[in-house]
Write an enzyme that holds these catalytic residues in place. Structure first.
Site, PDB file in Angstrom:
ATOM      1  N   SER A  25      13.731  45.583 -30.804  1.00 46.53           N
ATOM      2  CA  SER A  25      14.012  46.565 -29.750  1.00 46.53           C
ATOM      3  C   SER A  25      13.830  47.993 -30.242  1.00 46.53           C
ATOM      4  O   SER A  25      13.567  48.896 -29.451  1.00 46.53           O
ATOM      5  CB  SER A  25      15.436  46.451 -29.241  1.00 46.53           C
ATOM      6  OG  SER A  25      15.820  45.132 -29.086  1.00 46.53           O
ATOM      7  N   GLY A  53      22.174  46.640 -33.083  1.00 42.92           N
ATOM      8  CA  GLY A  53      22.263  48.023 -33.518  1.00 42.92           C
ATOM      9  C   GLY A  53      20.973  48.704 -33.900  1.00 42.92           C
ATOM     10  O   GLY A  53      21.001  49.740 -34.577  1.00 42.92           O
ATOM     11  N   SER A  54      19.844  48.174 -33.480  1.00 43.04           N
ATOM     12  CA  SER A  54      18.594  48.807 -33.919  1.00 43.04           C
ATOM     13  C   SER A  54      18.395  50.174 -33.253  1.00 43.04           C
ATOM     14  O   SER A  54      17.850  51.085 -33.859  1.00 43.04           O
ATOM     15  CB  SER A  54      17.404  47.885 -33.677  1.00 43.04           C
ATOM     16  OG  SER A  54      17.037  47.863 -32.332  1.00 43.04           O
ATOM     17  N   ASP A  78      29.497  47.703 -27.838  1.00 42.82           N
ATOM     18  CA  ASP A  78      28.979  46.392 -27.416  1.00 42.82           C
ATOM     19  C   ASP A  78      30.107  45.378 -27.337  1.00 42.82           C
ATOM     20  O   ASP A  78      31.140  45.532 -27.994  1.00 42.82           O
ATOM     21  CB  ASP A  78      27.906  45.878 -28.391  1.00 42.82           C
ATOM     22  CG  ASP A  78      26.993  44.837 -27.737  1.00 42.82           C
ATOM     23  OD1 ASP A  78      25.837  45.178 -27.460  1.00 42.82           O
ATOM     24  OD2 ASP A  78      27.461  43.703 -27.495  1.00 42.82           O
ATOM     25  N   ASP A  94      33.921  45.943 -23.501  1.00 44.93           N
ATOM     26  CA  ASP A  94      33.131  45.686 -22.291  1.00 44.93           C
ATOM     27  C   ASP A  94      32.897  47.014 -21.576  1.00 44.93           C
ATOM     28  O   ASP A  94      33.850  47.685 -21.186  1.00 44.93           O
ATOM     29  CB  ASP A  94      33.942  44.730 -21.405  1.00 44.93           C
ATOM     30  CG  ASP A  94      33.304  44.505 -20.049  1.00 44.93           C
ATOM     31  OD1 ASP A  94      32.167  44.970 -19.831  1.00 44.93           O
ATOM     32  OD2 ASP A  94      33.966  43.859 -19.210  1.00 44.93           O
ATOM     33  N   LYS A 159      18.048  50.084 -19.729  1.00 44.15           N
ATOM     34  CA  LYS A 159      17.178  48.922 -19.515  1.00 44.15           C
ATOM     35  C   LYS A 159      17.344  48.442 -18.081  1.00 44.15           C
ATOM     36  O   LYS A 159      18.458  48.361 -17.564  1.00 44.15           O
ATOM     37  CB  LYS A 159      17.584  47.794 -20.472  1.00 44.15           C
ATOM     38  CG  LYS A 159      16.573  46.646 -20.453  1.00 44.15           C
ATOM     39  CD  LYS A 159      17.162  45.297 -20.765  1.00 44.15           C
ATOM     40  CE  LYS A 159      17.628  45.065 -22.171  1.00 44.15           C
ATOM     41  NZ  LYS A 159      16.576  44.762 -23.130  1.00 44.15           N
TER      42      LYS A 159
END
Ligand SMILES: C[S@@+](CC[C@H](N)C(=O)[O-])C[C@H]1O[C@@H](n2cnc3c(N)ncnc32)[C@H](O)[C@@H]1O
Lengths: 264, 1013
Positions: A25, A53-54, A78, A94, A159
Site C-alpha cells: 500500500s 503501518g506502511s 487502527d 475503532d 480509500k
C-alpha cells in the site's frame, strides 16, 4: 489460485519487501503524492486505519526530512495492533466510535492537522450494499474527524470502493473541499474497485460548528452541515433523486511504472 | 429497458401463516404453501434501488413491512395475496441504514437503525403520511451489523443489537436501559434474536459459533460449533410446548443447521445438517416453521430458494444380529452376519444371505423376519460365499455361488417362495468374482464373471412374464484378450440387442447378442476412454437402430454421455459427446430421470444423491464411508408422495435401512425458485444461433471457476443444463465462437475449446474438446481475452496475457491441434482486450491494455502463413501501425462494429469515460484511428462491459450499476436510455436479437435479462 500466491507474484509486493515497507500500500500513497504533492508543507497528520503501518512509514520518512523534526506529529489509528514506528503515535481503536475521535483530538491538543488520510477497509461480507454502507461509514467517520481537526485548506485522502453510491459521497465532499478527485494509483489493481478520493483545500462550512458528541451518530453529526446529504423527509418519503456528482478521474503514477495487473 | 427476469441473492426470507415471503434483492416474492405444493403467487420489484433485507408482519397479519438499506414499505398483506397490490403508498426512507423492523401494533412500526436507534413510526395513514413519533436510544450508538426487536406478551420491547466489535447489546426500549452486554463472541455479530417467551438470546458471529444465553442473567448457556465460516442468520423454533430449545442457522459455508440445547450441556447438539443445498458460497437467508407448515426455507447467493421438509422425511431402521436373532427366534451362529442383500421392491421385501449360508427375508411392511428353509446341501453351498442380484419386477432374487451355480428365489408373496437352481455344466473349480443383473422390458439378464481370463463370461437370459422369470438361454461370451477385465456394471439394449459391460481402467466391452451361437465373440472394446480408474455404472439414455446413447459414470467423479454406433461393416464406434466431472466425491452410479441426471456415491463419510442437472443435493446419509455393502433403490415410477429412495447398508454388522422422502421432492426437491451461479459471474455469452425450440444457448463463467450452459428463452428466463468444472482457476472470458464451438479462458493460462452437441430431443450437451498447452510448467498468467476467426478446417485464435504476451495460432477443429503462428509482447503491462479486424484482404489485430492505449498491428502475412507455414518459425508482429492513448487507465471494454468504410470502435475505460473511434483505410493504404466522440463521465464509476445494442447502438455496464444504451450515429455517442440494475458488481453483458426483439443479458452478482425497444 489462492489470493496469497497472487500477492507473491506481484512486483509491488516484492519491491515493498526490498524497500522495507510493511505493505505494498505504501506505493499507493507515494504515487498519490507524486501526482498531488500531498506532503508539501505538511507537518501534522492523522493516519486512520493504518495497520500494518506502511502509510505511517511513508509519512514518517517523508515528513521527517525538514529541519525541525519536532514539529512533525503523526497519529495512527487502527483496530489492529501496530508495531511502533519512530515518531508515530499509535492508537488501537475503532474509528467509527466517537470516543476514538475524541482521543485523537486530545492528542492534538486543540491544534489543527494539515492532512488526514484513511486507508480503511472493513471485512467484506459479500452483501454488496451492506459492505458499501460500512465502507461509507468508515469514510464518514474519518470525515467527521477531519471537519473537527483539519485546518482550512488542508487535505483529506480516503480509500473508496467505486460502487453504486459513490457519486453521493463525491457530492457531499464537494461541499467541504475546493477539489474532489477520484484517483487511481497504478499500484492499485485495475481489477479491483479500489480508488482514493483526494480532497484538496478544506473549506469549513460557513456557520457550522462541528462538534463531537459521544451519543451522536455520524448522520446526526452532519445533520446541520448542509452538505447535500438527505435527511428524514416529511412523511419519511424517499429522497429521490439525491444529489450526486461524478468526480474527476485521475490515474496516477507514471505509465512506465510497474503495472499491478501484470503477472511476470 | 424493461426487466424480464432476474436471478440473484435471496436477501431475506420469512414464513408467515401458509406463506413464504422472500426478499429477492429489490423484488418481493410471495409463495403459498398448500399441503405439499408451493407456488409463487406474487412477484414485483418493491424498491427502486435497495434490497429487501428484512421482513416483518403485524400481529394480526394485516400488514407486512419490508425494509433494507434506508428504505421501507408497509403493505397490506391481503392485497398481495389477492394479487391486487396497489402502488398507492411509495417507498419510504429514513436517513440511516435499517437493521430490522417490527410492528408494535397495527399502526405503529418500530425501526432499528444501524446506529442502535429505534424510530417509532406511525404508519396508520392510508395515504402514506407517516410520522416519526419518537427516536429512542440507549446511549450506546455503536455501528450494528445485526439486530432484532422482540415484543413480549406483556408488551415489553427488547432490542438486541449485534455490533461490529463489542458483542451484543441487549436493551429495554421502555426503560432505555441496557440489560446485558454480551462479549463472548469474537468479531462482528451477524445475527442476534430473543425468543418469543423472552427466556433466551441467541447470537452468531464471525467466530463461526452459535451462542445461547439465558435472557434473565445474560449467562452463556451453550455454544454450537460446526459451521465452517461466518454465520449469517439464526431463528428459534416456534414450538416450545415440550420445553425444547431448538435453533436454525444458515451461513457463509452454504449449510443450514438445526441445533438443540440440552440443559447442562455447554455444547449445542447439531441435529441436522443440510449441506450443498445451494451453490457456491453463502446461504444469506432462512426461516423455520416447525409448528404449522413444518418446513424450513433457505435462500442463497445462487438465487435459489429451497424449502426443506421437517415432517415426513422418511424412516430409519436398523437391525443388529442380536435383534434379528430375537425377532426370528433363531440363534445366529458364532460370527454369523448378514453378508449380502437385495430388495424386491414390489413386495417391499429384503432378501439377505448370511455368512453361514442362511437366507433371511425381512418383510418391511410388517417388520417381520423369516428364514427360508433350505436343505443342508444348499446351505453348505451358500456358506461363506455368494453374490446376489434381483429382478424386482418378477419378485426374484438370484444368488450365485462360488462355482457359478445360481439359486433363483421367486417370491409369490413375502412368505411363499419357489426355489430353483441353475447349475453350471462346465468346470467347477472356478470361483466366481462377479454377478451382475440387468432388467429390460422383456428380459432379465445375469452375467457371471470368473477371474480366469480364459474363462468366458456366462450370460443367462430370462424371459419375463406374469411376475415370473424363465431361463431362456445361457451363453458363453469370450472375454477381451487381456490379463484382467474387471466387470462393474452391465446393460442390454433390446432394440439392437447389444450387451455393454463397464470395467476398470475406464474401459467398456460390447457384445452383439444377435448371434444365435452359444458362444459369442467380443464385439468391441474401448479402452481408457477418459481419465480416471473405474467405470462404475453404464445405463441407457436413448436408443435407436444401430445407435444407443449411454450414460457412463466413473468412480473418480467423471460422467459421460456417449453414442455407441454400429456401421454397415458391423464395426462398433464410441463417440463421447458430453463429459464433465462433478465437484463432490466419488460416483458409484447414475441415471437419467425426466432428463435430469442423478448421480450418487460417497463423499468422505457420507453417501449422497445429487441432481447434477439442477445442481442440488437430493439427500445424504452419514454412513461412515465407502467400504461397506450397500444398495440404493430409486423409486422413480412411484406415486410422488411415496418413497423416493431407499439406501440400505451395513454398518459394522448392523443392517441399516434408510428411506428418504420429502413432501416437496416431486417439486424439484423443494427448489421453489431457480438460480444461477453461487459466485460472481465474470463473463456471459449468448449464441447467435437459435435452437429448435426458438431458444438460444447461453454460457456464463463465474469466479468460482465453473461454466454454466443453459438455454435463454425469448421471455428472458434461463434454463440451466450443465455446470462445467474443467477450469481450475479464475475465469476471465467465455464466448460462443461458432455454431458448434465455444471457448473459455482463465488464469493459469487455461484456454479451452468446447464442442456443443445434442441429444435427440434438443437437450444440449458439451464436452471439452481441446486445451491449449501452457507455455510454462507452472503457469500463472491470466489469459485476459481472446478473439477468433472462423477459417477453413478450424479457427485462427488470438490469446492475450497478463504479462503483455500476445499469441496467434491456428486451431484445427478436426485434429484438435493448435499451431502457433505468432508470439510477441506488447510492453510490460497487462492486456485486457483483443480483436481481429479485416479490411478487404488485409488483417489486423487490435489490443487494449491497462495503460489506456489502443494498439494495432497488421497480421495479414501471419494469418496467411497457414497452412503453408513451417511450424518451426513463429512470427513476431513487427511495427505497431497505431498506438494511441484513449483512456487514462485501463481500457476495460471494447465494442467493435462495422461501419460503411471501416469500423466503429467504442471503448470504455476505468476512468469512467466512453469514446467512439472510427477506424478506416485512407487511400486503401494508411489505417487511421480517429476519436469522434468523448463522453468524460459516461458513468460514475468504472465502465466494465460493452455489448452491441443492435444496429448503431451500444450498451454499457458500469460498477455504478447503471446500464446505459448509447446510439452511435454520425460519429456521436448519445445516451438514449439508462436504468439502474440491482446487480452489484455488474461486469458483463451480451446482446440478443429474438426475431427483432432486443434483449440484453446482464451479469455480475446475479443475472438479469431486460428487453428494450
Ligand atoms: C488496507 S489496511 C490499511 C493499510 C495501511 N494503510 C498500510 O499502509 O499499512 C485497512 C485497515 O483498516 C482497518 N480498519 C477497518 N475498520 C476499522 C475501524 N472501524 N477502525 C479502525 N480501523 C479499521 C483494518 O484493521 C485494516 O488494518
Amino acid at each position: 489460485m489462492g489470493k496469497s500466491s497472487k500477492d507473491k507474484r506481484d512486483l509491488y509486493y516484492r519491491r515493498a519487501k526490498e524497500e522495507g515497507w510493511r505493505a505494498r500500500s505504501a506505493f499507493k500513497l507515494l504515487q498519490l503524492n507524486d501526482q498531488f504533492q500531498l506532503f508539501n508543507g505538511v507537518k501534522r497528520v492523522v493516519d486512520l486505519c493504518a495497520a500494518p503501518g506502511s502509510w505511517s512509514q511513508v509519512l514518517s520518512r517523508e515528513l521527517k526530512a525538514p529541519e525541525n523534526p519536532e514539529d512533525v506529529k503523526i497519529v495512527s489509528v487502527d483496530l489492529q495492533p501496530m508495531t511502533p514506528i519512530d515518531g508515530v503515535t499509535t492508537i488501537q481503536a475503532d474509528i467509527t466510535h466517537p470516543k476514538t475521535l475524541q482521543k485523537i483530538l486530545e492528542i492534538f491538543g486543540g491544534e489543527p492537522a494539515d492532512f488526514v488520510c484513511s486507508d480503511g477497509a472493513p471485512d467484506v461480507t459479500g452483501l454488496h450494499d451492506l459492505d458499501e454502507y460500512i465502507q461509507a461509514q468508515l469514510i464518514l467517520s474519518a470525515l467527521q474527524l477531519t471537519t473537527c481537526i483539519l485546518k482550512e485548506g488542508g487535505t483529506f485522502v480516503a480509500k473508496i470502493f467505486r460502487g453504486r453510491d459513490i457519486d453521493l459521497l463525491y457530492s457531499q465532499l464537494s461541499y467541504l473541499f475546493e477539489k474532489v478527485i477520484c484517483a487511481k494509483p497504478r499500484s492499485s489493481r485495475g481489477t479491483s474497485l479500489e480508488a482514493f478520493v483526494v480532497c484538496l483545500g478544506y473549506k469549513p462550512r460557513p456557520g457550522w460548528n462541528p462538534k463531537l458528541e459521544l451519543t451522536k451518530s455520524t448522520e446526526e453529526f452532519f445533520q446541520d452541515a448542509d452538505i447535500g446529504k438527505s435527511y428524514n423527509l416529511e412523511y419519511l418519503d424517499l429522497p429521490d433523486p439525491e444529489e450526486r456528482l461524478i468526480a474527476k478521474f485521475v490515474a496516477c503514477g507514471d505509465l512506465n511504472d510497474v503495472d499491478s495487473d501484470a503477472t511476470y | 429497458f424493461e426487466p424480464l427476469s432476474h436471478y440473484g441473492f435471496v436477501t431475506s426470507l420469512k414464513i408467515y401463516s401458509n406463506y413464504v415471503v422472500a426478499g429477492y434483492g429489490s423484488i418481493l416474492k410471495v409463495f403459498s404453501v398448500e399441503k405439499d405444493d408451493v407456488s409463487l403467487i406474487f412477484s414485483s420489484q418493491i424498491f427502486k434501488r435497495n434490497k429487501i433485507h428484512h421482513i416483518s408482519f403485524s400481529e394480526k397479519g394485516e400488514k407486512l413491512c419490508v425494509s433494507g438499506g434506508r428504505s421501507f414499505k408497509v403493505i397490506e398483506f391481503d392485497s398481495l395475496v389477492r394479487k391486487q397490490y396497489d402502488y398507492k403508498i411509495d417507498e419510504k426512507a429514513i436517513n440511516e441504514w435499517i437493521i430490522s423492523t417490527e410492528f408494535l401494533n397495527e399502526s405503529t412500526l418500530l425501526v432499528l437503525t444501524s446506529h442502535n436507534v429505534i424510530y417509532k413510526v406511525d404508519v396508520s395513514s392510508s395515504v402514506g403520511h407517516y410520522s416519526v413519533l419518537d427516536m429512542i436510544h440507549c446511549n450506546e450508538k455503536s455501528i450494528l451489523y445485526s439486530g432484532s426487536i422482540r415484543i413480549l406478551a406483556d408488551k415489553t420491547v427488547l432490542i438486541s443489537a449485534g455490533t461490529v466489535m463489542n458483542g451484543v447489546i441487549l436493551w429495554n426500549l421502555n426503560t432505555r436501559q441496557i440489560l446485558h452486554n454480551l462479549t463472548e463472541h469474537e468479531g462482528s455479530i451477524f445475527g442476534v434474536k430473543v425468543d418469543q417467551n423472552g427466556k433466551y438470546i441467541i447470537s452468531c458471529s464471525d467466530d463461526r459459533s452459535v451462542k445461547l444465553y439465558e435472557l434473565k442473567t445474560g449467562e452463556l448457556l451453550a455454544t454450537g460449533w460446526g459451521h465452517g465460516s461466518r454465520i449469517w442468520n439464526l431463528e428459534f423454533f416456534k414450538d416450545t410446548s415440550d420445553g425444547s430449545v431448538k435453533i436454525f442457522s444458515t451461513g457463509e459455508d452454504c449449510t443450514a443447521r438445526l441445533w438443540e440445547y440440552q440443559p447442562g450441556n455447554s455444547l449445542l447438539t447439531q441435529l441436522e445438517l443440510w449441506d450443498n443445498c445451494h451453490l457456491g458460497k453463502h446461504i444469506w437467508s432462512g426461516d423455520v416453521d416447525d409448528k404449522f407448515l413444518k418446513l424450513c426455507v433457505t435462500g442463497g447467493a445462487d438465487g435459489k430458494i429451497r424449502v426443506h421438509d421437517l415432517a415426513n422425511r422418511g424412516t430409519s431402521l436398523s437391525y443388529t444380529p442380536q435383534q434379528i436373532s430375537e425377532l426370528l427366534s433363531k440363534v445366529f451362529g458364532k460370527n454369523e452376519a448378514i453378508q449380502l442383500f437385495c430388495e424386491l421392491s414390489n413386495l417391499n421385501l429384503l432378501v439377505s444371505l448370511t455368512s453361514n449360508g442362511n437366507i433371511l427375508t425381512l418383510d418391511q411392511n410388517t417388520s417381520t423376519w423369516h428364514q427360508i428353509s433350505l436343505c443342508e446341501q444348499d446351505v453348505t453351498q451358500l456358506k461363506d460365499f455368494g453374490l446376489i442380484t434381483a429382478c424386482s419386477v418378477s419378485n426374484t432374487a438370484l444368488i450365485c455361488c462360488r462355482n457359478g451355480d445360481v439359486l433363483c428365489l421367486n417370491f409369490k408373496d413375502a412368505h411363499t417362495v419357489e426355489k430353483n437352481w441353475i447349475r453350471q455344466t462346465h468346470g467347477t473349480s472356478n470361483k466366481v468374482i462377479n454377478f451382475l443383473g440387468f432388467t429390460s422390458s422383456n428380459n432379465f439378464y445375469a452375467l457371471i464373471d470368473f477371474p480366469n481370463p480364459k474363462m468366458p463370461f456366462i450370460l443367462l437370459t430370462f424371459t419375463l412374464s406374469n411376475e415370473m422369470i424363465t431361463l431362456e438361454s445361457s451363453k458363453q461370451l469370450n472375454k477381451p484378450n487381456q490379463n484382467v477385465f474387471t466387470t462393474t456394471d452391465i446393460l442390454v439394449d433390446e432394440i439392437n440387442n447389444w450387451l455393454v459391460i463397464g470395467s476398470r481402467f475406464t474401459s467398456i466391452a460390447v457384445y452383439d447378442l444377435n448371434n444365435l451361437n452359444d458362444s459369442l465373440e467380443l464385439g468391441a472394446i474401448f479402452k481408457k476412454i477418459c481419465p480416471g480408474d473405474t467405470i462404475s455404472s453404464v445405463s441407457i439414455v436413448e436408443t435407436f437402430k444401430d445407435k444407443i446413447t449411454i450414460l457412463m459414470t466413473v468412480k473418480d467423479g467423471v460422467y459421460m454421455y456417449a453414442n455407441l454406433l454400429k456401421d454397415q461393416s458391423n464395426t462398433f464406434s464410441l463417440d463421447i459427446f458430453h463429459q464433465n466431472k462433478i465437484s463432490r466425491g466419488f460416483i458409484e452410479g447414475g441415471f437419467v430421470k425426466n432428463m435430469d441426471l442423478i448421480v450418487y456415491g460417497f463423499k468422505s463419510s457420507y453417501f449422497y444423491v445429487w441432481n447434477e442437472t439442477k445442481q442440488l443435493e437430493i439427500t445424504n446419509e452419514l454412513c461412515g464411508g465407502a467400504h461397506r455393502k450397500w444398495l440404493l433403490i430409486p423409486y422413480s415410477n412411484r406415486n410422488p408422495v411415496d418413497l423416493d429412495y431407499k439406501f440400505i447398508y451395513m454398518s459394522k454388522s448392523t443392517l441399516q435401512i434408510k428411506s428418504f422422502k420429502g413432501r416437496f421432492n416431486h417439486q424439484n426437491y423443494g427448489l421453489i425458485h431457480e438460480g444461477t451461479h453461487g459466485r460472481e459471474i465474470r463473463d456471459i455469452s449468448v449464441s447467435k444461433y437459435a435452437e429448435k425450440d426458438g431458444s438460444k444457448l447461453i454460457i456464463s463463467a463465474s469466479e468460482d471457476t465453473t461454466l454454466r450452459l443453459g438455454k435463454l428463452y425469448s421471455n428472458g428466463s434461463i434454463e440451466n443444463f450443465w455446470s462445467l468444472n474443467n477450469h481450475v482457476s479464475g475465469l476471465q472470458k467465455v464466448k460462443f465462437i461458432s455454431k458448434d464451438f465455444a471457448a473459455s479462458s482463465a488464469a493459469n493460462e487455461e484456454f479451452l475449446i468446447w464442442k456443443l452437441n445434442y441429444l435427440s430431443n434438443g437437450f444440449p450437451a458439451i464436452i471439452e474438446y481441446s486445451r491449449l498447452k501452457p507455455k510454462s510448467d507452472i503457469p500463472d498468467l491470466r489469459i485476459m481475452d481472446f478473439d477468433t476467426l472462423e477459417v477453413e478446417n478450424g479457427f485462427i485464435i488470438s490469446t492475450v496475457y497478463s504479462d503483455s504476451n500476445i499469441k496467434i495460432m491456428h486451431f484445427n477443429s478436426k485434429t484438435k491441434v493448435f499451431t502457433p503462428l505468432a508470439d510477441d509482447y506488447y510492453t510490460k503491462c497487462c492486456i485486457l482486450n483483443v480483436n481481429f479486424l479485416k479490411f478487404n484482404e488485409k488483417s489486423y489485430i487490435m489490443i487494449g491494455a491497462t495503460d489506456g492505449y489502443l494498439t494495432i498491428w497488421e497480421v495479414t502475412s501471419i494469418l496467411n502463413s497457414f497452412p503453408t507455414k513451417e511450424t518451426a518459425s513463429v512470427a513476431k508482429f513487427g511495427k505497431m501501425i497505431i498506438k494511441q492513448q484513449l483512456h487514462q487507465n485501463g481500457i476495460k471494454a471494447i465494442q467493435v462494429s462495422s461501419s460503411e468504410n471501416g469500423y466503429n470502435i467504442v471503448t470504455g475505460g476505468d476512468d469512467n469515460s466512453l469514446i467512439l473511434n472510427t477506424l478506416f483505410l485512407l487511400n486503401a493504404e494508411e489505417l487511421i484511428l480517429e476519436s469522434k466522440s468523448f463522453v468524460e463521465s459516461a458513468a460514475s464509476a468504472t465502465l466494465t462491459s460493452l455489448s452491441s445494442g443492435g444496429p448503431n447502438r451500444v450498451v454499457s455496464t458500469s460498477v455504478d450499476q447503471i446500464v446505459r444504451l448509447w446510439s452511435v450515429e454520425n460519429g456521436k455517442l448519445e445516451c438514449e436510455s439508462a436504468r439502474y440494475t440491482t446487480i452489484a458488481d455488474t461486469g458483463s453483458s451480451d446482446y440478443v436479437d429474438f426475431d427483432g426483439e432486443n434483449m440484453i443479458v446482464l451479469a455480475g452478482a446475479g443475472l438479469s435479462t431486460w428487453s428494450f425497444k
